[in-house]
Design an enzyme around this catalytic site. Sequence first.
Site, PDB file in Angstrom:
ATOM      1  CG  ASN A   1     -23.864   5.543 -36.581  1.00 26.67           C
ATOM      2  OD1 ASN A   1     -23.022   4.649 -36.502  1.00 26.67           O
ATOM      3  ND2 ASN A   1     -23.881   6.439 -37.556  1.00 26.67           N
TER       4      ASN A   1
ATOM      5  CD  GLU B   1     -19.120   6.942 -35.680  1.00 28.21           C
ATOM      6  OE1 GLU B   1     -20.117   6.514 -35.076  1.00 28.21           O
ATOM      7  OE2 GLU B   1     -18.792   6.543 -36.815  1.00 28.21           O
TER       8      GLU B   1
ATOM      9  CB  SER C   1     -16.551   5.260 -48.265  1.00 31.03           C
ATOM     10  OG  SER C   1     -15.976   4.730 -47.067  1.00 31.03           O
TER      11      SER C   1
ATOM     12  CG  HIS D   1      -7.804 -12.709   9.637  1.00 31.85           C
ATOM     13  ND1 HIS D   1      -8.445 -11.487   9.683  1.00 31.85           N
ATOM     14  CD2 HIS D   1      -7.771 -13.168  10.909  1.00 31.85           C
ATOM     15  CE1 HIS D   1      -8.778 -11.218  10.942  1.00 31.85           C
ATOM     16  NE2 HIS D   1      -8.384 -12.219  11.691  1.00 31.85           N
ATOM     17  CG  ASN D   2     -11.856 -12.694  10.726  1.00 26.82           C
ATOM     18  OD1 ASN D   2     -11.556 -13.640  11.459  1.00 26.82           O
ATOM     19  ND2 ASN D   2     -12.001 -11.475  11.172  1.00 26.82           N
TER      20      ASN D   2
ATOM     21  CD  GLU E   1      -9.747 -16.756  11.741  1.00 31.07           C
ATOM     22  OE1 GLU E   1      -9.532 -16.655  12.961  1.00 31.07           O
ATOM     23  OE2 GLU E   1      -9.598 -15.819  10.938  1.00 31.07           O
TER      24      GLU E   1
ATOM     25  CG  ASP F   1     -13.790 -16.217  13.739  1.00 29.81           C
ATOM     26  OD1 ASP F   1     -12.834 -16.965  13.503  1.00 29.81           O
ATOM     27  OD2 ASP F   1     -13.693 -14.986  13.820  1.00 29.81           O
TER      28      ASP F   1
ATOM     29  CG  HIS G   1     -15.468 -10.522  13.477  1.00 24.36           C
ATOM     30  ND1 HIS G   1     -15.136  -9.209  13.663  1.00 24.36           N
ATOM     31  CD2 HIS G   1     -14.377 -11.232  13.860  1.00 24.36           C
ATOM     32  CE1 HIS G   1     -13.904  -9.128  14.139  1.00 24.36           C
ATOM     33  NE2 HIS G   1     -13.424 -10.343  14.250  1.00 24.36           N
TER      34      HIS G   1
ATOM     35  CD  GLU H   1     -11.248 -16.348  16.879  1.00 24.33           C
ATOM     36  OE1 GLU H   1     -11.995 -15.508  17.403  1.00 24.33           O
ATOM     37  OE2 GLU H   1     -10.368 -16.065  16.045  1.00 24.33           O
TER      38      GLU H   1
ATOM     39  NE  ARG I   1      -4.838 -18.348  11.394  1.00 30.33           N
ATOM     40  CZ  ARG I   1      -5.514 -17.377  11.998  1.00 30.33           C
ATOM     41  NH1 ARG I   1      -5.222 -17.038  13.246  1.00 30.33           N
ATOM     42  NH2 ARG I   1      -6.488 -16.747  11.369  1.00 30.33           N
TER      43      ARG I   1
ATOM     44  CG  ASP J   1      -0.445  12.864 -17.900  1.00 35.01           C
ATOM     45  OD1 ASP J   1      -0.631  12.860 -19.121  1.00 35.01           O
ATOM     46  OD2 ASP J   1      -0.967  13.692 -17.128  1.00 35.01           O
TER      47      ASP J   1
ATOM     48  CG  ASP K   1      -3.213   9.284 -14.784  1.00 27.15           C
ATOM     49  OD1 ASP K   1      -2.330   9.933 -15.372  1.00 27.15           O
ATOM     50  OD2 ASP K   1      -4.412   9.621 -14.772  1.00 27.15           O
TER      51      ASP K   1
ATOM     52  CG  ASP L   1      -3.229  14.612 -10.380  1.00 28.70           C
ATOM     53  OD1 ASP L   1      -2.765  15.758 -10.179  1.00 28.70           O
ATOM     54  OD2 ASP L   1      -4.437  14.386 -10.541  1.00 28.70           O
TER      55      ASP L   1
END
Length: 766
Positions: free
Chosen positions: A174, A183, A212, A330-331, A360, A362, A375, A409, A557, A661, A714, A716
Amino acid sequence: YDCINQNPDVAESVLRNHMWTIEDSAVIICIQDDPHVKVMMAGSTLRKVKSRSWKKQRHFRLLEDGMTIWYKSRWAGRGHSTCEYFSITEVEAVREGHQSEVLLSIAEEFPADLCFTLVFHGRQGNLDLVAESTEEAQAWIQGVRKLIHKTQTMDEKERLDQWVWDWFNKADKNKDGKMNFKEVRKLLKMMNVEMNEEHALHLFTMADKSESGSLEIEQFVHFYKMLTQRDEVWKVFQDFSGDGEKLMLEELENFLRTEQQEGEQSAQHAQELTDRYEPSESAKKQGAMTFDGFQMYLCSQEGSIFKPEHRQLHQDMSQPLSHYFISSSHNTYLLENQLRGHSSLEAYIKALKRGCRCVEVDCWDGSDGEPVVYHGHTLTSKILFKDVISTLKEYAFKVSDFPVILSLENHCSVEQQTVMAQHLSQILGDTLLTTLVDGLIPQQLPSPQELKGKILLKAKKIGGLEVCLDETLTDEVSDEEEMANGECSDDPPKSKLSRELSDLVVYCKSVHFHGFEHARLHGKCYEMSSFSESKAKKLAKEAGTDFVQYNTKQMSRIYPSGLRTDSSNYNPQEMWNVGCQIVALNFQTAGLEMDLNDGLFRQNGCCGYVLKPDFMRDGSTQFSPEKPDGKQGYKPLRLSIQVMSGQQLPKVNQKEGSIVDPLVRVEIYGVPQDQAREETSHINNNGFNPVWNETLNFVIHTPELALVRFVVEDYDKASRNDFMGQFTLPFTCLQAGYRHIHLLSRDGTAIPPSSLFVNISISELT
């Protein structure tokens, strides 16, 4: 510090002696009177721009915490608008004017002095904005820059203060500047704390000095202090403190020598740490460090798991290029997948700002005579080649002075190749390396030091660097790399090379790989071959030693399979194990592979170059990753990691009632014999201050190549665990002793104050 759950009265007494208030936060103080920040706090109507056709007004405002920017539709009625917000800590930089593709597209509509771009860390997209006046634009530009600077220069205590302030504001629904017990209970859930209601009420009552029934910000800080008692740190402090209240310099020196394994430098370091982290002037005068100072040291970068000296540029940069691992993309132009993804100049900027040193491009014929980058044979969008080169010119050396390799390329006609050559020469100028460093035919590649500030073109070349009698144009474009990159095999015959483009290639001539024996007899140091990930894996397994020897002289490469249309990545470690320098990854895709890449290149000043181990730089080396014990000087090490505790771990599920957890897994990446993973048990319902005190043990056979990855998940039992945070670093950068690991998000960005507290021990295997 007795456990707060067992003896809260002791905690209350301690609090009286260790008070700290939110007013200490320099962030909050500094913003009160700044004129630019005042404009931000008053709020402004700005246009949020996504495209030429999407330009909508939003009301932006800096909240009272001085860190959160909140915005919503200006005209939305109550209950119908969607509010959004982000933290200044998420913003990396502010660009003025038309410095984004989106703002450039509307340059005729809005003057540059009204426009600015907020650039976010990681892979998050930019926020393009247009102000209503030049003065308002400048207020936001300068104000955000000041706040960014402040967040970057905060010490650990200020960061924690700010984090506490943020939580207070989140819980104060609030907005009355107070929090009642209801809260506070919600806040505990938000902070990943599962606590007995009776005990929570007890802490609340202790903090409510005014009785308070609500907590103001300073009282909330006291409440937070009680929540965050670090008993495991207090115990370490007590073990070395003679009087249980402070560490004298000799006692701190003893701790640094025996636990942190700092040896001879511990005496000088003890004094430096006290000067740097001890908040009490009276303690400093006594030559002592209090518990507060001790905890601040352990939470600092010096107390982190990463050796501070290895964060700086510290390696020999005068060796041949082939002797370094090079951060490679790459690309690079793609922001998303390989089939329909968006091609963007922003992708180059982000990669270069992450320390990438090989990008890179192209290139394909454009319809209007201007080569385009995309591409090929896909629905990815197109950008102009000349714009890519202009972007490279501006951002290539923002974070590193060492050379950038432009991997080309080339699918263009001779005519448009000539246009490419003109753009490269005119835009890059002297930055583009077009001549031999010393004018002599090289027997080995030049060093990163010699090539500082230079851009090297990797592409096909007519003939070699030696004087060629026959300079006839030959069909050099079609090769294994292009086919494996997913290009169609029924393309028309490739064009011949443009002489102008060929002449720009010096030390990175692309050639087809004809085998290690051929390379040994005929290979030139400036000739580079590209290998698909599958080809490289096969060679590494069948001829690992030959591959290591090959990479001592020539560069290789490696690129992802053309089948990785989702822009996923392969494990780069397998390629580094045989000395491959340019192991190209899709930088736009978060995950384990990019964690490893970021981890390797986090050292050496994040300059994008890491010197390979000495046994990978000797041309006569017999090292094989499959048989590490055959290496000269083979000395395996034992790594013992006591996972002690976690601090303020991030939530996975943002639902109010959900609490994680957590478990911790340590993964080792290196030669095959070093690949290993061990994990702790999970802690039920506690992401705030879980304690494990479990020890994980490993044997490292080739420490020079090993990477260590800490992952928090976590747990599960019914489905796959959820990722919470990680940190990856080279084994050689590990600091022994009691250390904090400052966790990173999936995107590789910091998520303070989330951390792990561990005790690292490294010893020779006996």
